[in-house]
Design an enzyme around this catalytic site. Sequence first.
Site, PDB file in Angstrom:
ATOM      1  N   LYS A  11       0.822  -1.216   0.000  1.00 57.14           N
ATOM      2  CA  LYS A  11       0.000   0.000   0.000  1.00 57.14           C
ATOM      3  C   LYS A  11       0.861   1.274   0.000  1.00 57.14           C
ATOM      4  CE  LYS A  11      -4.031  -2.007  -0.027  1.00 57.14           C
ATOM      5  NZ  LYS A  11      -3.730  -3.437  -0.108  1.00 57.14           N
TER       6      LYS A  11
HETATM    7  C1  LIG Z   1     -10.097  -3.006  -1.617  1.00 52.75           C
HETATM    8  C2  LIG Z   1      -9.429  -3.690  -0.453  1.00 52.75           C
HETATM    9  N1  LIG Z   1     -10.073  -3.766   0.722  1.00 52.75           N
HETATM   10  C3  LIG Z   1      -9.510  -4.356   1.791  1.00 52.75           C
HETATM   11  C4  LIG Z   1      -8.264  -4.913   1.724  1.00 52.75           C
HETATM   12  C5  LIG Z   1      -7.697  -5.596   2.929  1.00 52.75           C
HETATM   13  O1  LIG Z   1      -6.561  -4.962   3.436  1.00 52.75           O
HETATM   14  P1  LIG Z   1      -5.643  -5.696   4.507  1.00 52.75           P
HETATM   15  O2  LIG Z   1      -4.711  -6.591   3.750  1.00 52.75           O
HETATM   16  O3  LIG Z   1      -4.924  -4.587   5.210  1.00 52.75           O
HETATM   17  O4  LIG Z   1      -6.540  -6.449   5.415  1.00 52.75           O
HETATM   18  C6  LIG Z   1      -7.542  -4.861   0.527  1.00 52.75           C
HETATM   19  C7  LIG Z   1      -6.204  -5.448   0.449  1.00 52.75           C
HETATM   20  O5  LIG Z   1      -5.538  -5.460  -0.529  1.00 52.75           O
HETATM   21  C8  LIG Z   1      -8.138  -4.238  -0.598  1.00 52.75           C
HETATM   22  O6  LIG Z   1      -7.498  -4.162  -1.773  1.00 52.75           O
END
Ligand SMILES: Cc1ncc(COP(=O)(O)O)c(C=O)c1O
Length: 395
Positions: free
Chosen positions: A193
């Site tokens: 990210k």
């Molecule tokens: C659109 C979206 N929502 C939620 C997430 C979840 O993030 P995390 O890996 O921090 O749980 C991601 C992860 O890539 C994502 O692309």
Amino acid sequence: MTGNRASRRERRPFIPFCVPWTDDGEVAEATDAIRSGWLTTGPKVALFEERIRRMVHARHAVALNSCTAALHLALAALGVGRGDEVITSPYTFAATGEAILYLGARPVFADVDPRTLNIDPRKVEAAITRRTRALVPIHIAGLPCDMDAIRALARKKSLRVVEDAAHALGAAYDGRPIGGLGDVTCFSFYATKNLTTGEGGMATTEDADIARRVRRLSLHGLSHDAWKRYTRAGSWRYDVVELGYKYNMTDVAAGLGLAQLRKFGSMQRARARLARRYATLLRGEDAFDLPAEVEGTRHAWHLYILRLRSGVLRVSRDRIIDMLRRCGIGTSVHFLPLHLHSFDRRVLGFRAGDYPHTENESARAISLPLYPGLTIRSQDRVIDALCDLARRHRR
Ligand SMILES: Cc1ncc(COP(=O)(O)O)c(C=O)c1O
């Protein structure tokens, strides 16, 4: 391709799809956390929360160990539960749907606007039933959704809004940073990210009660400030007041986040510069549709999602990805339609054809390398390879 040309290409260094931008700053902060003895949630987490809170102009911020956890707890804190419906788009990662399912609620999908890849508010309106409790718009790639329309709908139908802002730290809508617009906004600090803590997430909100509830749920449902129980200010006595989870962020992770925050502005400017350069140099190539930009928004440029224009090339998207890889260029696809994964088909009964815009756009999408450490030379290689493939594989 001749043998010579192929071997020359193989000798060139591989351009990864994504590389985190870390340096001695992260090493120093992580080392400091380790030396301090605060390995888990402690002062660095509190400072990181404060800095993010200020940056996104929100009243409250709760650091967590992922955006998935933030989505889960945001919906829980808003009272979403068994039998409820939550409307989101299928153009997303598994986490968005999972967070809804963890609570016994049902994800109901509304198709995307094919231009932006973000949820279409008109489709949301059509999907609302008397069971709908919340809306989860996703700011895909870092481009803010049409929040005026979404908030107006939420007001009209008494629904709550949880923004999936996994891609959108640094984005703004109508002059305001993403993070203070919905009932709760959820950020991701996963390794790929725009700002990373390795694994991590954050929930921001204007509502003190929601923030308190998210914090409590993130640490086993323990009574307030249980994390301080090993400090001089704390008490060994605690009470479990509800069923909670283990979603707290560690100080080592928050240390990485603090170091990343110090250079966040320059990292975002680098992403925006590279995105502008892709747009300028690929604009003349009719085989490609470029990402939309929307007036009144600031794009966070987490992803650069190029789409192959239908009918121009005689090879598939997957073949283009393979050929780019053979040229030493890593790419990815964001996203495979959530409703077409085997779990979602089996358990929720979705079928191909249910969300045609999501399916069509996903099938022609390729995410190009985009990160602050991507050199102009590497970016030129990506652009040249794409234009070369487009020339050689025209119908
Ligand atoms: C659109 C979206 N929502 C939620 C997430 C979840 O993030 P995390 O890996 O921090 O749980 C991601 C992860 O890539 C994502 O692309």
